[in-house]
Design a protein around this motif. Structure first.
Motif, PDB file in Angstrom:
ATOM      1  N   UNK A   1      79.078 -22.993  24.891  1.00 46.72           N
ATOM      2  CA  UNK A   1      80.401 -22.872  25.113  1.00 46.72           C
ATOM      3  C   UNK A   1      81.130 -21.790  24.356  1.00 46.72           C
ATOM      4  N   UNK A   2      81.868 -21.217  25.347  1.00 43.96           N
ATOM      5  CA  UNK A   2      82.554 -19.910  24.619  1.00 43.96           C
ATOM      6  C   UNK A   2      83.847 -20.395  24.091  1.00 43.96           C
ATOM      7  N   UNK A   3      84.507 -21.508  24.695  1.00 45.63           N
ATOM      8  CA  UNK A   3      85.822 -22.016  24.630  1.00 45.63           C
ATOM      9  C   UNK A   3      85.729 -23.467  24.075  1.00 45.63           C
ATOM     10  N   UNK A   4      86.480 -23.603  23.119  1.00 42.14           N
ATOM     11  CA  UNK A   4      86.826 -25.131  22.706  1.00 42.14           C
ATOM     12  C   UNK A   4      88.106 -25.299  22.540  1.00 42.14           C
ATOM     13  N   UNK A   5      88.883 -26.154  23.166  1.00 41.74           N
ATOM     14  CA  UNK A   5      90.367 -26.380  23.104  1.00 41.74           C
ATOM     15  C   UNK A   5      91.116 -25.196  23.264  1.00 41.74           C
TER      16      UNK A   5
ATOM     17  N   UNK B   1      85.368 -19.222  20.917  1.00 42.16           N
ATOM     18  CA  UNK B   1      84.521 -19.449  19.661  1.00 42.16           C
ATOM     19  C   UNK B   1      83.484 -18.373  19.769  1.00 42.16           C
ATOM     20  N   UNK B   2      83.461 -17.720  18.549  1.00 42.00           N
ATOM     21  CA  UNK B   2      82.581 -16.544  18.351  1.00 42.00           C
ATOM     22  C   UNK B   2      81.295 -16.742  17.472  1.00 42.00           C
ATOM     23  N   UNK B   3      81.800 -17.940  16.472  1.00 43.44           N
ATOM     24  CA  UNK B   3      80.760 -18.231  15.386  1.00 43.44           C
ATOM     25  C   UNK B   3      80.791 -19.970  15.204  1.00 43.44           C
ATOM     26  N   UNK B   4      79.611 -20.542  14.927  1.00 44.86           N
ATOM     27  CA  UNK B   4      79.709 -21.698  14.582  1.00 44.86           C
ATOM     28  C   UNK B   4      78.923 -21.884  13.256  1.00 44.86           C
ATOM     29  N   UNK B   5      79.555 -22.689  12.250  1.00 48.11           N
ATOM     30  CA  UNK B   5      78.932 -23.061  11.226  1.00 48.11           C
ATOM     31  C   UNK B   5      78.797 -24.557  10.685  1.00 48.11           C
ATOM     32  N   UNK B   6      77.715 -25.256  10.741  1.00 49.53           N
ATOM     33  CA  UNK B   6      77.746 -26.348  10.365  1.00 49.53           C
ATOM     34  C   UNK B   6      77.466 -26.690   9.082  1.00 49.53           C
ATOM     35  N   UNK B   7      78.180 -27.117   8.231  1.00 42.55           N
ATOM     36  CA  UNK B   7      77.809 -27.297   6.660  1.00 42.55           C
ATOM     37  C   UNK B   7      77.668 -28.694   6.026  1.00 42.55           C
TER      38      UNK B   7
ATOM     39  N   UNK C   1      88.758 -16.331  18.260  1.00 39.24           N
ATOM     40  CA  UNK C   1      89.975 -16.105  18.473  1.00 39.24           C
ATOM     41  C   UNK C   1      90.926 -17.149  18.980  1.00 39.24           C
ATOM     42  N   UNK C   2      91.842 -17.498  18.387  1.00 34.17           N
ATOM     43  CA  UNK C   2      92.464 -18.875  18.780  1.00 34.17           C
ATOM     44  C   UNK C   2      93.310 -18.533  20.129  1.00 34.17           C
ATOM     45  N   UNK C   3      93.659 -19.685  20.712  1.00 33.73           N
ATOM     46  CA  UNK C   3      94.367 -19.728  22.084  1.00 33.73           C
ATOM     47  C   UNK C   3      95.735 -18.678  22.069  1.00 33.73           C
ATOM     48  N   UNK C   4      96.332 -18.923  20.920  1.00 35.89           N
ATOM     49  CA  UNK C   4      97.788 -18.267  20.698  1.00 35.89           C
ATOM     50  C   UNK C   4      97.525 -16.758  20.767  1.00 35.89           C
ATOM     51  N   UNK C   5      96.693 -16.371  20.040  1.00 31.63           N
ATOM     52  CA  UNK C   5      96.350 -14.959  19.935  1.00 31.63           C
ATOM     53  C   UNK C   5      95.855 -14.345  21.324  1.00 31.63           C
ATOM     54  N   UNK C   6      94.921 -15.082  21.988  1.00 33.10           N
ATOM     55  CA  UNK C   6      94.628 -14.543  23.101  1.00 33.10           C
ATOM     56  C   UNK C   6      95.445 -14.522  24.365  1.00 33.10           C
ATOM     57  N   UNK C   7      96.392 -15.462  24.275  1.00 29.06           N
ATOM     58  CA  UNK C   7      97.402 -15.675  25.120  1.00 29.06           C
ATOM     59  C   UNK C   7      98.389 -14.383  25.093  1.00 29.06           C
ATOM     60  N   UNK C   8      98.729 -14.228  23.755  1.00 32.71           N
ATOM     61  CA  UNK C   8      99.425 -13.066  23.068  1.00 32.71           C
ATOM     62  C   UNK C   8      98.919 -11.588  23.749  1.00 32.71           C
ATOM     63  N   UNK C   9      97.791 -11.573  23.585  1.00 29.27           N
ATOM     64  CA  UNK C   9      97.001 -10.264  23.949  1.00 29.27           C
ATOM     65  C   UNK C   9      97.114  -9.992  25.185  1.00 29.27           C
TER      66      UNK C   9
END
Lengths: 139, 139
Positions: free
Chosen positions: B110-114, B118-124, A128-136
């Motif tokens: 980390x749960x947060x990046x910028x 983050x809930x899923x990580x995919x490195x392709x 969930x992106x920053x903007x959506x988290x904040x909006x929530x």
DNA sequence: ATTAAAATTGTAATCATTACAAACTTGAAG
DNA sequence: CTTCAAGTTTGTAATGATTACAATTTTAAT
């Protein structure tokens, strides 16, 4: 650098359609789908065909003038920024955000990983992106 | 651990179909598509429906008992190994290989990046795999 | 046995993408 | 200027993975 220069630099012969599509990629950082590119341009180029958009984006990717992102299983997204960076897909709003590349710098220069010849690196993150988290949190 | 245990562990009520599909994922490390799973199982379960395979794989992913890989723009691939690791798609043979996760370990926790959750990580990674490179060099 | 909920199935729809052939542009050669 | 071939664009039709949906079957509890 304008779209014309960008195309010639990557060995792509410019045309009205190609320049418009490249121009769009260079000025929008929304990681559009082919359909979004088409929708954005079909007003200014009324004769534009969706096939041309698909063909042209494929050409850009083949010439490495754009990236094809497979972060979203529904649609392929395109990115005019071909520098090494990562992407974040928001499950809520569906937007794709840029993130700095956080892998080991060494890896990015490696041509080989475990014996496989690496030509492309894609680091995708979803949540969930920053903007959506904040909006929530505003309720 | 067998398929039955795996399903119940992830809160999925077992059935003949679900166990067969989970069993397949647990014993094949080929990152199959839904169609490949269906083709592999429709002989032993003649009544199996492709819809069931799609529904069941989606259920596994929702319950986090399997991963959905979007490394290939043509087909979604599935992975019964949900541990943190990366993937390599060979442009030549189309196979998906496992790679160790090479990102910073810190990042994986980390749960947060910028500011994004983050809930899923995919490195392709994409390129030519070891086997295909070697086959080519034999002439 | 009864029955409601859950799971499975088959068919039909959806929809992004591609194939293809016709029409159009371009740019070089006469 | 014309001509012509190569390259580009276009519209329509096909493809093919995935999903919607309604009917059928199974499950498990009463």
């Amino acid at each position: 650098m304008n779209a014309y220069e960008r195309l010639t630099e990557y060995g792509i012969k410019p045309s009205v359609q190609r320049m418009a599509i490249m121009e769009y990629l260079m000025t929008h950082f929304t990681h559009p789908t082919a359909d979004e590119v088409y929708m954005a341009l079909c007003d200014t180029i009324p004769t534009l065909s969706k096939t041309t958009v698909y063909n042209t984006l494929k050409l850009f990717v083949d010439q490495q003038a754009a990236l094809m992102l497979t972060i979203d299983e529904k649609n392929v997204h395109f990115d005019g920024d071909t520098s090494l960076h990562s992407h974040f897909l928001c499950r809520k709003c569906g937007r794709v955000h840029d993130l700095p590349y956080s892998g080991k710098k060494r890896e990015a220069r490696e041509l080989m990983i475990e014996g496989h010849a690496v030509e492309e690196i894609h680091h995708y993150y979803k949540g969930i992106c920053k903007e959506c988290s904040e909006a929530e949190n505003e309720n």
